[in-house]
Design an enzyme around this catalytic site. Structure first.
Site, PDB file in Angstrom:
ATOM      1  N   HIS A   1      -0.275 -44.753 -35.586  1.00 16.71           N
ATOM      2  CA  HIS A   1       0.164 -45.567 -34.438  1.00 16.71           C
ATOM      3  C   HIS A   1       1.409 -44.946 -33.796  1.00 16.71           C
ATOM      4  CE1 HIS A   1      -1.856 -49.132 -36.623  1.00 16.71           C
ATOM      5  NE2 HIS A   1      -2.508 -49.024 -35.478  1.00 16.71           N
TER       6      HIS A   1
ATOM      7  N   LYS B   1      -8.192 -61.527 -37.470  1.00 19.25           N
ATOM      8  CA  LYS B   1      -8.183 -60.405 -38.411  1.00 19.25           C
ATOM      9  C   LYS B   1      -7.550 -60.785 -39.749  1.00 19.25           C
ATOM     10  CE  LYS B   1      -8.439 -55.666 -36.994  1.00 19.25           C
ATOM     11  NZ  LYS B   1      -7.736 -54.419 -36.631  1.00 19.25           N
TER      12      LYS B   1
ATOM     13  N   ARG C   1      -9.138 -42.100 -32.561  1.00 18.80           N
ATOM     14  CA  ARG C   1      -8.994 -41.217 -33.721  1.00 18.80           C
ATOM     15  C   ARG C   1     -10.221 -40.358 -33.935  1.00 18.80           C
ATOM     16  NH1 ARG C   1      -8.275 -45.931 -37.708  1.00 18.80           N
ATOM     17  NH2 ARG C   1      -9.676 -46.707 -36.098  1.00 18.80           N
TER      18      ARG C   1
ATOM     19  N   SER D   1      -5.103 -49.120 -40.915  1.00 22.30           N
ATOM     20  CA  SER D   1      -4.270 -50.102 -41.606  1.00 22.30           C
ATOM     21  C   SER D   1      -5.002 -50.672 -42.815  1.00 22.30           C
ATOM     22  CB  SER D   1      -3.876 -51.219 -40.642  1.00 22.30           C
ATOM     23  OG  SER D   1      -3.170 -50.682 -39.551  1.00 22.30           O
TER      24      SER D   1
HETATM   25  N1  COA Z   1      -3.545 -44.371 -36.249  1.00 20.16           N
HETATM   26  C1  COA Z   1      -3.906 -45.067 -37.318  1.00 20.16           C
HETATM   27  N2  COA Z   1      -4.695 -46.132 -37.264  1.00 20.16           N
HETATM   28  C2  COA Z   1      -5.111 -46.511 -36.063  1.00 20.16           C
HETATM   29  C3  COA Z   1      -4.779 -45.835 -34.897  1.00 20.16           C
HETATM   30  C4  COA Z   1      -3.952 -44.709 -35.027  1.00 20.16           C
HETATM   31  N3  COA Z   1      -3.576 -43.983 -33.994  1.00 20.16           N
HETATM   32  N4  COA Z   1      -5.357 -46.432 -33.866  1.00 20.16           N
HETATM   33  C5  COA Z   1      -6.040 -47.459 -34.367  1.00 20.16           C
HETATM   34  N5  COA Z   1      -5.892 -47.497 -35.688  1.00 20.16           N
HETATM   35  C6  COA Z   1      -6.537 -48.414 -36.627  1.00 20.16           C
HETATM   36  C7  COA Z   1      -5.666 -49.515 -37.073  1.00 20.16           C
HETATM   37  O1  COA Z   1      -4.978 -49.132 -38.218  1.00 20.16           O
HETATM   38  C8  COA Z   1      -6.659 -50.618 -37.297  1.00 20.16           C
HETATM   39  O2  COA Z   1      -7.225 -50.464 -38.553  1.00 20.16           O
HETATM   40  P1  COA Z   1      -7.904 -51.705 -39.300  1.00 20.16           P
HETATM   41  O3  COA Z   1      -8.997 -52.203 -38.448  1.00 20.16           O
HETATM   42  O4  COA Z   1      -8.303 -51.072 -40.552  1.00 20.16           O
HETATM   43  O5  COA Z   1      -6.828 -52.739 -39.476  1.00 20.16           O
HETATM   44  C9  COA Z   1      -7.722 -50.348 -36.256  1.00 20.16           C
HETATM   45  O6  COA Z   1      -7.626 -48.994 -35.953  1.00 20.16           O
HETATM   46  C10 COA Z   1      -7.504 -51.061 -34.972  1.00 20.16           C
HETATM   47  O7  COA Z   1      -6.179 -51.494 -34.959  1.00 20.16           O
HETATM   48  P2  COA Z   1      -5.186 -51.603 -33.776  1.00 20.16           P
HETATM   49  O8  COA Z   1      -5.009 -50.329 -33.060  1.00 20.16           O
HETATM   50  O9  COA Z   1      -3.990 -52.245 -34.350  1.00 20.16           O
HETATM   51  O10 COA Z   1      -5.903 -52.496 -32.760  1.00 20.16           O
HETATM   52  P3  COA Z   1      -6.765 -53.756 -32.952  1.00 20.16           P
HETATM   53  O11 COA Z   1      -8.171 -53.341 -32.743  1.00 20.16           O
HETATM   54  O12 COA Z   1      -6.460 -54.490 -34.183  1.00 20.16           O
HETATM   55  O13 COA Z   1      -6.194 -54.586 -31.768  1.00 20.16           O
HETATM   56  C11 COA Z   1      -6.285 -55.739 -29.679  1.00 20.16           C
HETATM   57  C12 COA Z   1      -7.007 -54.992 -30.764  1.00 20.16           C
HETATM   58  C13 COA Z   1      -5.098 -56.512 -30.176  1.00 20.16           C
HETATM   59  C14 COA Z   1      -5.830 -54.741 -28.653  1.00 20.16           C
HETATM   60  C15 COA Z   1      -7.349 -56.669 -29.113  1.00 20.16           C
HETATM   61  O14 COA Z   1      -7.897 -57.444 -30.153  1.00 20.16           O
HETATM   62  C16 COA Z   1      -6.813 -57.591 -28.061  1.00 20.16           C
HETATM   63  O15 COA Z   1      -6.602 -57.195 -26.949  1.00 20.16           O
HETATM   64  N6  COA Z   1      -6.596 -58.873 -28.426  1.00 20.16           N
HETATM   65  C17 COA Z   1      -6.105 -59.876 -27.506  1.00 20.16           C
HETATM   66  C18 COA Z   1      -7.251 -60.808 -27.058  1.00 20.16           C
HETATM   67  C19 COA Z   1      -8.030 -60.168 -25.949  1.00 20.16           C
HETATM   68  O16 COA Z   1      -7.562 -59.892 -24.869  1.00 20.16           O
HETATM   69  N7  COA Z   1      -9.316 -59.971 -26.243  1.00 20.16           N
HETATM   70  C20 COA Z   1     -10.236 -59.362 -25.304  1.00 20.16           C
HETATM   71  C21 COA Z   1     -10.250 -57.873 -25.494  1.00 20.16           C
HETATM   72  S1  COA Z   1     -11.536 -57.154 -24.505  1.00 20.16           S
END
Ligand code: COA
Length: 167
Positions: free
Chosen positions: A17, A41, A90, A128
């Site tokens: 991240h 989540k 990634r 994560s």
């Molecule tokens: N390095 C390491 N890990 C990474 C990464 C990076 N560069 N980029 C993503 N990841 C991993 C994270 O560790 C995480 O792993 P996990 O699933 O094992 O926990 C996964 O990829 C995704 O995590 P993250 O990047 O934190 O994003 P997310 O998918 O959890 O978050 C939101 C998504 C918050 C952006 C999305 O749910 C959101 O917008 N929510 C608000 C409600 C909304 O508007 N919904 C409609 C969306 S269309």
């Protein structure tokens, strides 16, 4: 003044991240890291804990701030007058989820562009969930997360044999 939002659950923040964040900080005048409450989540850490874990790792970026949000990401972007959402890709496996999310966000708010960057390939397998799994069973996560996060994971899980007590 170009402003982007870097949203995520960040449960917890990883070096992957932070790699994405570094790239965003170079591309934009201002970056807001937006920690999603995301109860769906079932995060290990509360949003406030995740924010506090992020904070010391942002000190090296002069143009980055962090906050939490709930509700729709595009509404948060509008409230912040942000121009773009930045996300990391990634590997190919990230693509479909990210593509759908970007198109849905564009449908909801056409003015906000989603921009993808590729983190360094050494982080292509970091997530994560995997980091939590390794920490839960007492493995060394120092390669994947900053020291304050490693310490928080250790505290959350306690000794490996008690790992099933939390998350
Ligand atoms: N390095 C390491 N890990 C990474 C990464 C990076 N560069 N980029 C993503 N990841 C991993 C994270 O560790 C995480 O792993 P996990 O699933 O094992 O926990 C996964 O990829 C995704 O995590 P993250 O990047 O934190 O994003 P997310 O998918 O959890 O978050 C939101 C998504 C918050 C952006 C999305 O749910 C959101 O917008 N929510 C608000 C409600 C909304 O508007 N919904 C409609 C969306 S269309």
């Amino acid at each position: 003044m170009r402003h982007c939002i870097y949203p995520g659950t960040f449960d917890p923040i990883t070096y992957g991240h932070l790699d994405v964040l570094g790239r965003a900080a170079k591309l934009f005048d201002r970056v807001t890291v937006a920690v999603a409450d995301n109860p769906g989540k079932a995060p290990l850490f509360t949003a406030a804990e995740r924010l506090e874990m992020l904070r010391p790792n942002l000190a090296k970026f002069a143009n980055v701030t962090v906050t939490t949000f709930d509700g729709l990401l595009v509404e948060f972007c509008a409230s912040q007058k942000a121009d773009a959402i930045i996300r990391g890709l990634r590997a190919l496996s990230d693509f479909e989820f990210e593509f759908n999310m970007a198109l849905m966000n564009r449908h909801l708010q056409p003015k906000v562009e989603t921009i993808f960057v590729m983190p360094n390939e050494q982080f292509s397998y970091t997530s994560s969930s995997l980091v939590k799994q390794v920490a839960r069973y007492g493995g060394d996560v120092a390669h994947f997360v900053p020291p304050n996060v490693a310490a928080a994971l250790k505290k959350a899980y306690g000794p490996a044999q008690n790992a099933d007590d939390r998350g």
